[in-house]
Design a protein around this motif. Structure first.
Motif, PDB file in Angstrom:
ATOM      1  N   TRP A 123       0.818  -1.432  -0.005  1.00 38.08           N
ATOM      2  CA  TRP A 123       0.083  -0.053   0.124  1.00 38.08           C
ATOM      3  C   TRP A 123       0.885   1.296   0.093  1.00 38.08           C
ATOM      4  CZ3 TRP A 123      -4.689  -1.407  -1.560  1.00 38.08           C
ATOM      5  CH2 TRP A 123      -5.016  -2.390  -1.152  1.00 38.08           C
ATOM      6  N   GLY A 124       2.288   1.162   0.509  1.00 39.41           N
ATOM      7  CA  GLY A 124       2.888   2.149   0.513  1.00 39.41           C
ATOM      8  C   GLY A 124       3.384   2.744  -0.884  1.00 39.41           C
ATOM      9  N   PHE A 125       3.792   1.852  -1.627  1.00 39.02           N
ATOM     10  CA  PHE A 125       4.127   1.950  -3.056  1.00 39.02           C
ATOM     11  C   PHE A 125       3.222   2.312  -3.779  1.00 39.02           C
ATOM     12  CE2 PHE A 125       8.012  -0.581  -1.760  1.00 39.02           C
ATOM     13  CZ  PHE A 125       8.900   0.247  -1.838  1.00 39.02           C
ATOM     14  N   GLY A 126       2.083   1.565  -3.672  1.00 39.29           N
ATOM     15  CA  GLY A 126       0.849   1.688  -4.420  1.00 39.29           C
ATOM     16  C   GLY A 126       0.229   3.275  -4.258  1.00 39.29           C
ATOM     17  N   GLN A 306       9.453  17.908 -12.509  1.00 42.93           N
ATOM     18  CA  GLN A 306      10.521  16.843 -13.028  1.00 42.93           C
ATOM     19  C   GLN A 306      10.661  15.735 -12.058  1.00 42.93           C
ATOM     20  OE1 GLN A 306      10.911  16.606 -16.368  1.00 42.93           O
ATOM     21  NE2 GLN A 306       9.928  18.602 -17.104  1.00 42.93           N
ATOM     22  N   GLY A 307      10.683  14.370 -12.612  1.00 41.70           N
ATOM     23  CA  GLY A 307      11.274  13.433 -11.887  1.00 41.70           C
ATOM     24  C   GLY A 307      10.659  13.012 -10.610  1.00 41.70           C
ATOM     25  N   THR A 308       9.180  13.345 -10.508  1.00 49.05           N
ATOM     26  CA  THR A 308       8.340  12.549  -9.537  1.00 49.05           C
ATOM     27  C   THR A 308       7.590  11.363  -9.719  1.00 49.05           C
ATOM     28  OG1 THR A 308       6.583  13.917 -10.106  1.00 49.05           O
ATOM     29  CG2 THR A 308       7.824  14.717  -8.291  1.00 49.05           C
ATOM     30  N   HIS A 309       7.818  10.990 -11.133  1.00 48.28           N
ATOM     31  CA  HIS A 309       7.110   9.614 -11.786  1.00 48.28           C
ATOM     32  C   HIS A 309       7.839   9.319 -12.754  1.00 48.28           C
ATOM     33  CE1 HIS A 309       3.617   9.090  -9.272  1.00 48.28           C
ATOM     34  NE2 HIS A 309       3.302  10.485  -9.478  1.00 48.28           N
ATOM     35  N   GLY A 310       7.979   7.690 -13.285  1.00 48.03           N
ATOM     36  CA  GLY A 310       8.560   7.298 -14.278  1.00 48.03           C
ATOM     37  C   GLY A 310       7.674   7.123 -15.289  1.00 48.03           C
ATOM     38  N   ALA A 317      11.371   1.532 -12.885  1.00 47.49           N
ATOM     39  CA  ALA A 317      11.969   2.754 -12.909  1.00 47.49           C
ATOM     40  C   ALA A 317      11.239   3.794 -11.862  1.00 47.49           C
ATOM     41  CB  ALA A 317      12.055   3.531 -14.217  1.00 47.49           C
ATOM     42  N   GLU A 318       9.905   3.354 -11.699  1.00 49.40           N
ATOM     43  CA  GLU A 318       8.929   4.122 -11.027  1.00 49.40           C
ATOM     44  C   GLU A 318       9.250   3.692  -9.604  1.00 49.40           C
ATOM     45  OE1 GLU A 318       5.170   6.347  -9.813  1.00 49.40           O
ATOM     46  OE2 GLU A 318       6.538   5.998 -11.690  1.00 49.40           O
ATOM     47  N   PHE A 319       9.540   2.599  -9.275  1.00 46.08           N
ATOM     48  CA  PHE A 319      10.222   2.096  -7.852  1.00 46.08           C
ATOM     49  C   PHE A 319      11.296   2.731  -7.574  1.00 46.08           C
ATOM     50  CE2 PHE A 319      12.694  -0.756  -5.427  1.00 46.08           C
ATOM     51  CZ  PHE A 319      11.998  -1.018  -4.243  1.00 46.08           C
ATOM     52  N   LYS A 320      12.359   2.733  -8.547  1.00 43.55           N
ATOM     53  CA  LYS A 320      13.542   3.484  -8.264  1.00 43.55           C
ATOM     54  C   LYS A 320      13.542   4.955  -7.834  1.00 43.55           C
ATOM     55  CE  LYS A 320      18.094   3.894 -10.306  1.00 43.55           C
ATOM     56  NZ  LYS A 320      19.074   3.806 -11.365  1.00 43.55           N
ATOM     57  N   ILE A 321      12.475   5.599  -8.803  1.00 44.60           N
ATOM     58  CA  ILE A 321      12.299   7.080  -8.250  1.00 44.60           C
ATOM     59  C   ILE A 321      11.919   7.366  -6.948  1.00 44.60           C
ATOM     60  CG2 ILE A 321      10.865   8.926  -9.071  1.00 44.60           C
ATOM     61  CD1 ILE A 321      10.951   8.024 -11.835  1.00 44.60           C
ATOM     62  N   VAL A 456       8.110  14.776   7.624  1.00 47.34           N
ATOM     63  CA  VAL A 456       9.459  15.298   6.853  1.00 47.34           C
ATOM     64  C   VAL A 456       9.778  14.579   5.623  1.00 47.34           C
ATOM     65  CG1 VAL A 456      10.094  15.870   9.277  1.00 47.34           C
ATOM     66  CG2 VAL A 456      10.556  13.520   8.386  1.00 47.34           C
ATOM     67  N   LEU A 457       8.848  13.571   5.198  1.00 47.08           N
ATOM     68  CA  LEU A 457       9.322  12.856   3.862  1.00 47.08           C
ATOM     69  C   LEU A 457       8.716  13.841   2.824  1.00 47.08           C
ATOM     70  CD1 LEU A 457       8.290   9.158   5.099  1.00 47.08           C
ATOM     71  CD2 LEU A 457      10.486  10.155   4.627  1.00 47.08           C
ATOM     72  N   PRO A 458       9.352  13.707   1.720  1.00 53.18           N
ATOM     73  CA  PRO A 458       8.964  14.517   0.378  1.00 53.18           C
ATOM     74  C   PRO A 458       7.378  14.171   0.071  1.00 53.18           C
ATOM     75  CG  PRO A 458      11.261  13.698   0.268  1.00 53.18           C
ATOM     76  CD  PRO A 458      10.698  13.037   1.485  1.00 53.18           C
ATOM     77  N   SER A 459       6.663  14.777  -0.183  1.00 49.84           N
ATOM     78  CA  SER A 459       5.325  14.442  -0.565  1.00 49.84           C
ATOM     79  C   SER A 459       5.370  13.433  -1.853  1.00 49.84           C
ATOM     80  CB  SER A 459       4.316  15.597  -0.820  1.00 49.84           C
ATOM     81  OG  SER A 459       4.763  16.197  -2.008  1.00 49.84           O
ATOM     82  N   ALA A 460       6.099  13.484  -2.871  1.00 48.39           N
ATOM     83  CA  ALA A 460       5.963  12.572  -3.844  1.00 48.39           C
ATOM     84  C   ALA A 460       6.345  11.133  -3.430  1.00 48.39           C
ATOM     85  CB  ALA A 460       6.938  13.014  -5.061  1.00 48.39           C
ATOM     86  N   HIS A 461       7.017  11.305  -2.362  1.00 51.32           N
ATOM     87  CA  HIS A 461       7.686   9.638  -2.064  1.00 51.32           C
ATOM     88  C   HIS A 461       7.133   9.336  -0.629  1.00 51.32           C
ATOM     89  CE1 HIS A 461       9.800  10.728  -5.466  1.00 51.32           C
ATOM     90  NE2 HIS A 461      10.329  11.720  -4.797  1.00 51.32           N
ATOM     91  N   ARG A 462       6.225  10.156  -0.256  1.00 53.07           N
ATOM     92  CA  ARG A 462       5.853   9.789   1.454  1.00 53.07           C
ATOM     93  C   ARG A 462       5.334   8.693   1.795  1.00 53.07           C
ATOM     94  NH1 ARG A 462       2.839  14.457   2.068  1.00 53.07           N
ATOM     95  NH2 ARG A 462       4.611  15.536   2.809  1.00 53.07           N
ATOM     96  N   ALA A 463       4.492   8.210   0.875  1.00 57.04           N
ATOM     97  CA  ALA A 463       3.951   6.860   1.185  1.00 57.04           C
ATOM     98  C   ALA A 463       4.889   5.507   1.182  1.00 57.04           C
ATOM     99  CB  ALA A 463       2.753   6.684   0.401  1.00 57.04           C
ATOM    100  N   THR A 464       5.897   5.920   0.176  1.00 55.53           N
ATOM    101  CA  THR A 464       6.898   4.691   0.013  1.00 55.53           C
ATOM    102  C   THR A 464       7.801   4.886   1.189  1.00 55.53           C
ATOM    103  OG1 THR A 464       6.891   5.002  -2.256  1.00 55.53           O
ATOM    104  CG2 THR A 464       8.900   3.975  -1.182  1.00 55.53           C
TER     105      THR A 464
END
Length: 522
Positions: A123-126, A306-310, A317-321, A456-464
């Motif tokens: 669910w985090g990555f999703g 730029q750079g928030t999604h593959g 690539a999406e996972f890596k981003i 404190v996590l960046p919003s684009a990658h917060r759930a991950t």
């Protein structure tokens, strides 16, 4: 005529410059001087500028009844997570007896933590790949259905499967509830995220009341010391799961019908969907008759993120981003690592203590009550005590000289002191009192960590980032269950190890590089 042309050309130039300056000022959002947590990091300047505008708009709207709905129904998600984590441990003994005591007695704990682990990652990555909305709405349905089916399990292994599915559905709640709530919160109300963890205590208390109601009456529970334990005489644990599953089903329906969640503004921002973001924010403002000056033109003036999604949302690539985004700068990377360490430490310390506690007390000659009524009364008292820890944490973290970090330091050190104090317990009443106090103190730290992590996590990658943090916590839960199965639990050393782990948590909290107090999530 020549002398008149030059001033006219200069006037046009000045006008163009003024318009350009106005556009830049609008994009920078300098009308609001509040600082965003990650604004000074070397991130995409377009993302920073747009984030500032979105935060300004959310602040302009302020707290609404919609936030109350999120506080309650997202809070129930917290309650569900604690409920599904604890129920399996409470029904394990009667279920194991009914199924012939064949297999691993701690197997349900391992199954539950495995489901919670996979759920946190999935669910985090999703939520970062496809959005918060679908994960938020679906996860509790899975949890409720699996819980109801678990109550009808025909064997110990099948029960383990459905317990794992309950954990899988509920495993993303800690991530989604905090993420969704935070991404709608005004900056001056972010401390409420810490307060929301009081629902965790409510979940524990609800578990206690359900188990108290169904695991005490003899007509529903066979004698665990007897030779025979047929299903017809042992329906209590099944009623526990049926009741819990029905409760979660009601909550999942309320989420869809009352909250009617749209995608969060900050996910829409990271996804580059500026038009939907503005429509979402303006609709919220209109619904509650609040001002909102955010326009699509303002966001578009900032440029493209730029750079928030593959190229593909379902790719390596999406996972890596999303993972690399958690280490975009040295300071953000350090913050991410320390957060993960904190979740790992408490994931081991908290269950490890309770794994060894009962044996430790027996070694000291301290026997608890044998009457099931008293057992579940004491359990419920400790659970209710845990409700008030997050309330105090919410007050403390909103004091400038303490903030989030020092509130966690205080919570960890006070908990450590009472863990050491447990070595002086000599009576059952003292055991109950210490259990209540520790439940209160540990939730000061836990609730603040719950809130600090997404802040404190960046919003684009917060759930991950949040999902990986919770996954480390679940891994430690699995390890503690394995320790309970294979280790010699007569030693008292783990009591001191647990206290030392809380000291380490206090040190890590002190070293956190970001302090969210007075700043807005990015």
């Amino acid at each position: 005529m020549a002398t008149n042309d030059k001033p006219q050309e200069l006037s046009r130039s000045e006008k163009d410059t003024a318009m350009e300056t106005k556009s830049q000022t609008t994009c920078d959002g300098s009308v609001n001087s509040k600082e965003d947590i990650l604004a000074l990091q070397d991130l995409d300047p377009t993302l920073n500028a747009k984030m500032h505008l979105v935060n300004n708009a959310i602040d302009e709207i302020g707290w609404t009844n919609y936030h109350w709905k999120l506080f309650v129904l997202n809070g129930f998600g917290y309650a569900v997570d604690s409920l599904v984590t604890l129920i399996q441990s409470n029904i394990a003994a009667p279920a194991f007896k009914e199924f012939g005591s064949i297999g691993y007695a701690n197997g349900q704990s391992i199954a539950s933590y495995t489901g919670l682990l996979v759920g946190a990652l999935f669910w985090g990555f999703g939520a970062d790949m496809i959005g918060r909305r679908w994960a938020f709405n679906i996860s509790l349905f899975i949890c409720s259905a699996a819980a109801i089916v678990a109550g009808a399990a025909p064997s110990w292994p099948s029960l383990g499967l459905f317990v794992a599915l309950v954990g899988f559905g509920g495993g993303g709640n800690l991530i989604l509830d905090t993420t969704v709530f935070l991404e709608y919160l005004p900056g001056d109300k972010q401390w409420v995220l810490t307060l929301m963890a009081c629902w965790w205590g409510f979940g524990q208390a609800i578990t206690g009341f359900i188990c108290w109601g169904f695991l005490v009456p003899k007509r529903w529970n066979c004698d665990l010391d007897g030779d025979s334990c047929p299903r017809s005489s042992n329906m209590g644990w099944r009623y526990v799961y049926f009741t819990a599953g029905a409760l979660v089903l009601v909550l999942s329906i309320l989420r869809v019908t009352i909250v009617r969640l749209k995608e969060t503004p900050k996910y829409q921002l990271a996804a580059g969907d500026d038009a939907a973001l503005v429509e979402n924010i303006q609709a919220l403002a209109k619904r509650y008759n609040r001002p909102c000056s955010l326009t699509l033109e303002q966001l578009e003036a900032c440029g493209k993120i730029q750079g928030t999604h593959g190229e593909s949302r379902f790719s390596l690539a999406e996972f890596k981003i999303h993972v690399s985004g958690l280490f975009a700068t040295k300071k953000i990377g350090l913050s991410t690592i320390l957060i993960w360490i904190s979740w790992t430490l408490i994931g081991l310390a908290y269950p490890l203590f309770y794994v060894f506690l009962s044996t430790y007390l027996k070694v000291r000659g301290v026997s608890g009550p044998t009457d099931p009524f008293l057992v579940w009364r004491n359990y419920t008292l400790a659970s209710i005590s845990g409700i008030f820890g997050p309330i105090l944490a919410g007050i403390l973290c909103n004091i400038k000289i303490l903030g989030r970090r020092y509130t966690m330091v205080i919570g960890a050190l006070v908990t450590m002191a009472f863990f050491f104090g447990y070595t002086a317990v000599n009576t059952s009443d003292e055991n109950t009192a210490f259990s209540c106090v520790i439940a209160f103190c540990v939730n000061i730290y836990y609730s603040c960590l719950y809130a600090y992590t997404p802040e404190v996590l960046p919003s684009a990658h917060r759930a991950t980032g949040n999902g990986i943090a919770v996954a480390f916590n679940r891994i430690m839960g699995i390890i503690s269950a394995v320790i309970a199965t294979v280790a010699d639990t007569r030693t008292t050393i783990p009591i001191y190890i647990t206290a030392a782990l809380y000291t380490a948590m206090a040190i890590v909290a002190f070293l956190f590089p970001f302090e969210p107090y007075g700043r807005r999530s990015s």
